[in-house]
Design a protein around this motif. Sequence first.
Motif, PDB file in Angstrom:
ATOM      1  N   ASN A 140       0.835  -1.208   0.000  1.00  0.00           N
ATOM      2  CA  ASN A 140       0.000   0.000   0.000  1.00  0.00           C
ATOM      3  C   ASN A 140       0.866   1.252   0.000  1.00  0.00           C
ATOM      4  O   ASN A 140       0.460   2.299  -0.519  1.00  0.00           O
ATOM      5  N   LEU A 141       2.060   1.132   0.557  1.00  0.00           N
ATOM      6  CA  LEU A 141       2.981   2.261   0.625  1.00  0.00           C
ATOM      7  C   LEU A 141       3.979   2.265  -0.530  1.00  0.00           C
ATOM      8  O   LEU A 141       4.286   3.318  -1.088  1.00  0.00           O
ATOM      9  N   SER A 142       4.476   1.086  -0.902  1.00  0.00           N
ATOM     10  CA  SER A 142       5.556   1.026  -1.886  1.00  0.00           C
ATOM     11  C   SER A 142       5.098   0.738  -3.311  1.00  0.00           C
ATOM     12  O   SER A 142       5.826   1.016  -4.264  1.00  0.00           O
ATOM     13  N   HIS A 143       3.907   0.135  -3.472  1.00  0.00           N
ATOM     14  CA  HIS A 143       3.403  -0.230  -4.800  1.00  0.00           C
ATOM     15  C   HIS A 143       1.917   0.115  -4.927  1.00  0.00           C
ATOM     16  O   HIS A 143       1.105  -0.712  -5.341  1.00  0.00           O
ATOM     17  N   ALA A 144       1.579   1.341  -4.578  1.00  0.00           N
ATOM     18  CA  ALA A 144       0.168   1.736  -4.521  1.00  0.00           C
ATOM     19  C   ALA A 144      -0.557   1.533  -5.862  1.00  0.00           C
ATOM     20  O   ALA A 144      -1.714   1.106  -5.891  1.00  0.00           O
ATOM     21  N   VAL A 154      -1.398  -2.125  -6.311  1.00  0.00           N
ATOM     22  CA  VAL A 154      -2.484  -2.512  -5.405  1.00  0.00           C
ATOM     23  C   VAL A 154      -3.820  -2.001  -5.939  1.00  0.00           C
ATOM     24  O   VAL A 154      -4.830  -2.729  -5.932  1.00  0.00           O
ATOM     25  N   GLU A 155      -3.846  -0.769  -6.434  1.00  0.00           N
ATOM     26  CA  GLU A 155      -5.095  -0.186  -6.914  1.00  0.00           C
ATOM     27  C   GLU A 155      -5.670  -0.949  -8.106  1.00  0.00           C
ATOM     28  O   GLU A 155      -6.892  -0.945  -8.327  1.00  0.00           O
ATOM     29  N   ALA A 205      -0.185   4.247   8.818  1.00  0.00           N
ATOM     30  CA  ALA A 205       0.143   4.589   7.428  1.00  0.00           C
ATOM     31  C   ALA A 205      -0.361   3.526   6.464  1.00  0.00           C
ATOM     32  O   ALA A 205      -0.924   3.845   5.405  1.00  0.00           O
ATOM     33  N   ILE A 206      -0.184   2.265   6.810  1.00  0.00           N
ATOM     34  CA  ILE A 206      -0.594   1.176   5.920  1.00  0.00           C
ATOM     35  C   ILE A 206      -2.104   1.116   5.773  1.00  0.00           C
ATOM     36  O   ILE A 206      -2.635   0.972   4.659  1.00  0.00           O
ATOM     37  N   ASN A 207      -2.822   1.237   6.883  1.00  0.00           N
ATOM     38  CA  ASN A 207      -4.287   1.181   6.823  1.00  0.00           C
ATOM     39  C   ASN A 207      -4.870   2.385   6.096  1.00  0.00           C
ATOM     40  O   ASN A 207      -5.803   2.252   5.296  1.00  0.00           O
ATOM     41  N   ARG A 208      -4.328   3.543   6.376  1.00  0.00           N
ATOM     42  CA  ARG A 208      -4.838   4.746   5.718  1.00  0.00           C
ATOM     43  C   ARG A 208      -4.589   4.691   4.210  1.00  0.00           C
ATOM     44  O   ARG A 208      -5.477   5.007   3.413  1.00  0.00           O
ATOM     45  N   ALA A 209      -3.388   4.282   3.816  1.00  0.00           N
ATOM     46  CA  ALA A 209      -3.075   4.187   2.392  1.00  0.00           C
ATOM     47  C   ALA A 209      -3.979   3.171   1.701  1.00  0.00           C
ATOM     48  O   ALA A 209      -4.462   3.403   0.581  1.00  0.00           O
ATOM     49  N   ALA A 210      -4.238   2.051   2.361  1.00  0.00           N
ATOM     50  CA  ALA A 210      -5.089   1.015   1.782  1.00  0.00           C
ATOM     51  C   ALA A 210      -6.501   1.527   1.538  1.00  0.00           C
ATOM     52  O   ALA A 210      -7.105   1.273   0.479  1.00  0.00           O
ATOM     53  N   ALA A 211      -7.049   2.238   2.523  1.00  0.00           N
ATOM     54  CA  ALA A 211      -8.398   2.784   2.374  1.00  0.00           C
ATOM     55  C   ALA A 211      -8.445   3.776   1.220  1.00  0.00           C
ATOM     56  O   ALA A 211      -9.376   3.754   0.401  1.00  0.00           O
TER      57      ALA A 211
END
Length: 290
Positions: free
Chosen positions: A39-43, A46-47, A84-90
């Motif tokens: 979620n942080l390094s390969h957004a 993931v999207e 950071a991980i949860n927020r980026a994922a959402a």
Amino acid sequence: MTELIKQLLADGPVILDGAWGTQLQQRGLSSGDCPDEWNLSHAEQVECVPRAYVEAGSQVVLTNTFRSNRLALDGYGLSAQVQAINRAAAEISLRAAGDLAIVFGSIGPSGKMLMTGEVSESELDAAFSEQAAALASAGVAAILVETMSDLAEAKLALAAAKRTGLPVVVSMVFDSGKELDRTMMGDTAEKVATELTVAGADVVGANCGQGIESYVGVCQQLHRATDLPIWIKANAGVPQICDGEVVYRTSAEEFAKHGPALVQAGAKFVGGCCGTGPEFIQALRKSVRG
């Protein structure tokens, strides 16, 4: 029933998304990597996953946060990155969903055994509360507590998620016992449904563990024990090891043909788990919604 769940169910069975792990592996995730760190390094990669599911017809997509509680992330040395991980994922899933789908925040198990004393109830509560709050503050519409084998842990996660004020789904794994209709701890579907209903779940269900045809019976048992909507996300069959790799043999068409039986058994939310992809969701949507 919450207003969100009522609105989702107003138009018939709700189509969920499919697997995330295998989809990320197809995009380069290595077996030793932490999927949630992507979620942080390969957004962008993931999207692609929730976007593909939305395009396939998913009305609900999850977040890439199955391992994003502090206890699970600690195994990767990432416990300081919970927020950071949860927020980026959402943010990733909300972007992909746009106005076409609803985002449910995923909370998976801790990876620790409560019954052996490997983790305490207070530690689980703190970890699940932290993750649920992070997902809620980032804008998810509901929380999914998923792939739980221990009912006690599931109820702790449920209580933590309920404190956000969002609707909460709790989904257990049934893959044990003679009929494969019990959790790893030996709990029946009826017991699980009854206790989770009393504990305040808004939706109860099952995911992972086995193929879709086997979950028809589990769905019937859950439905008999509660008036709550039932959530089912089955695997693409039972995994097999072929040349050192995990392989799922069930095709999208074979998977989807069991969709109507699941709905008849009481399922209101249907999707896929391990081994499924967008083509499974597209076929499932066609089979249960036309």
